[in-house]
Design an enzyme around this catalytic site. Structure first.
Site, mmCIF file in Angstrom:
data_model
loop_
_atom_site.group_PDB
_atom_site.id
_atom_site.type_symbol
_atom_site.label_atom_id
_atom_site.label_comp_id
_atom_site.label_asym_id
_atom_site.label_seq_id
_atom_site.Cartn_x
_atom_site.Cartn_y
_atom_site.Cartn_z
ATOM 1 N N SER A 244 0.866 -1.183 0.000
ATOM 2 C CA SER A 244 0.000 0.000 0.000
ATOM 3 C C SER A 244 0.903 1.234 0.000
ATOM 4 O O SER A 244 1.732 1.377 -0.884
ATOM 5 C CB SER A 244 -0.952 -0.033 1.195
ATOM 6 O OG SER A 244 -1.892 1.017 1.115
ATOM 7 N N THR A 245 0.769 2.104 0.997
ATOM 8 C CA THR A 245 1.518 3.359 1.008
ATOM 9 C C THR A 245 3.023 3.102 0.924
ATOM 10 O O THR A 245 3.584 2.366 1.727
ATOM 11 C CB THR A 245 1.208 4.142 2.299
ATOM 12 O OG1 THR A 245 -0.197 4.197 2.479
ATOM 13 C CG2 THR A 245 1.782 5.544 2.225
#
Length: 361
Positions: free
Chosen positions: A173-174
């Protein structure tokens, strides 16, 4: 507890006003300044010392990418890009992530006022994550940077055809777009198939796959429903759809489907990793990269219980340690490694297991 201090940088007075109001509605954050261009932003950053900035891409006098490049070399800090959802917007946003932006919000092309209000929760959540992210100083390039540059490490020795039954599953994700790039560019051309769920919205994953394909020895593409999953190829979950793996006779195939968000995400790492545990079992290798939250942690434990070999990125090399931390806490992980060691370790693991297979013959 002190509030997160944000500066908004956007040439639109309407967008500056809307983002300021959205930020100031949150009890844990405050917009301390709003700049119409990077020159004004530079002074605000110097005088106000914010925790996070939101940054538009297309602005007068200096565009957001040039400003970001200078900022991350001279005064690295968490940046959330606010980018229009267009093909060019996707390409520019990926460049921003490459330069060190923590995350991005896809700004609507029309209905900007209503659109930004609908995105208020996403915007503020990404500001919160960015405020805790580890950002690194961008080195001055010895050669011009960009997609045309060959940033691949030296070619590793191949892993051989004994890896054809193996599949590497990656969740991120991030911070994951660049972490995945670093991992994939270090794989040899005969690597096992790689299947990736990276939290990204629709409209961005095709450009992301094309960018990776230009950099990697393996073929990288956006996954299509029903296609065979082949060694030497990586398949990225399309934004806004879940990706899973199924068996069709002797072949693995990709299943790309709409559905309900899982752990608030679509695509979801949980969906992909559950299929790995169910369908691929001991032939699966799981990798959990940087990202906020817990998406995929329980399913990675299912992978391990099914005989898969699982690795997580270590905290020091993560932009956000959330997803790897949760996978480790779930007892899903065999090894915790810095990002730079993951690809070499997977190659070593594949060779060692291939040797064991030969010894049993």
């Amino acid at each position: 507890m002190s509030k997160i201090r944000a500066v908004v940088v956007d040439d639109s007075a309407l967008v500056r006003s809307l983002l300021t109001e959205i930020i100031n509605r949150q009890p844990d954050m405050q917009c301390v300044g709003a700049a119409a261009d990077p020159y004004a932003a530079r002074e605000m950053i110097r005088n106000l010392n914010p925790d996070v900035i939101t940054l538009d891409v297309e602005m007068p006098r200096m565009d957001g990418i040039d400003f970001l490049s200078k900022l991350m070399r001279l005064r690295p800090m968490p940046v959330v890009m606010v980018s229009t959802l267009t093909e060019r917007g996707a390409e520019v946003t990926l460049r921003a992530l490459e330069l060190g932006a923590v995350d991005f919000v896809a700004k609507p092309k029309i209905g900007i006022a209503d659109g930004l209000q609908q995105l208020a929760q996403e915007i503020t959540e990404k500001i919160r994550v960015a405020a805790k992210a580890q950002v690194r100083k961008l080195p001055s390039p010895a050669t011009p940077a960009g997609p045309a540059s060959d940033t691949r490490p030296p070619a590793p020795a191949g892993v051989g055809r004994l890896s054809t039954e193996k599949i590497i599953f990656i969740g991120a994700s991030t911070g994951g777009t660049e972490a995945t790039r670093e991992l994939l560019t270090a794989l040899p051309a005969d690597a096992p198939a790689v299947v990736i769920t990276q939290h990204m919205p629709a409209g961005f994953t095709r450009s992301y796959a094309a960018r990776l394909n230009s950099l990697c020895r393996i073929v990288v593409k956006e996954a299509q429903d029903g296609e065979r999953v082949l060694p030497g190829h990586a398949y990225i979950a399309p934004g806004g759809q879940h990706l899973s793996i199924e068996r069709s006779g002797a072949n693995y195939i990709a299943r790309v489907q709409l559905g309900e968000p899982v752990n608030r995400h679509m695509p979801s790492v949980e969906v992909l990793f559950k299929s790995a545990a169910r369908v691929v079992g001991p032939n699966a290798i799981g990798v959990m990269l940087t990202g906020m939250g817990a998406d995929g942690a329980k399913a990675m434990r299912e992978m391990r219980d099914a005989g898969a070999y699982c690795v997580a990125q270590d905290e020091a090399s993560c932009v956000v340690f959330g997803m790897p931390r949760e996978a480790i806490a779930a007892g899903a992980v065999h090894e915790v490694l810095p990002l730079s060691r993951i690809a070499p370790h997977l190659i070593e693991h594949l060779r060692s297991t291939a040797g064991l297979s030969l010894n049993r013959v």
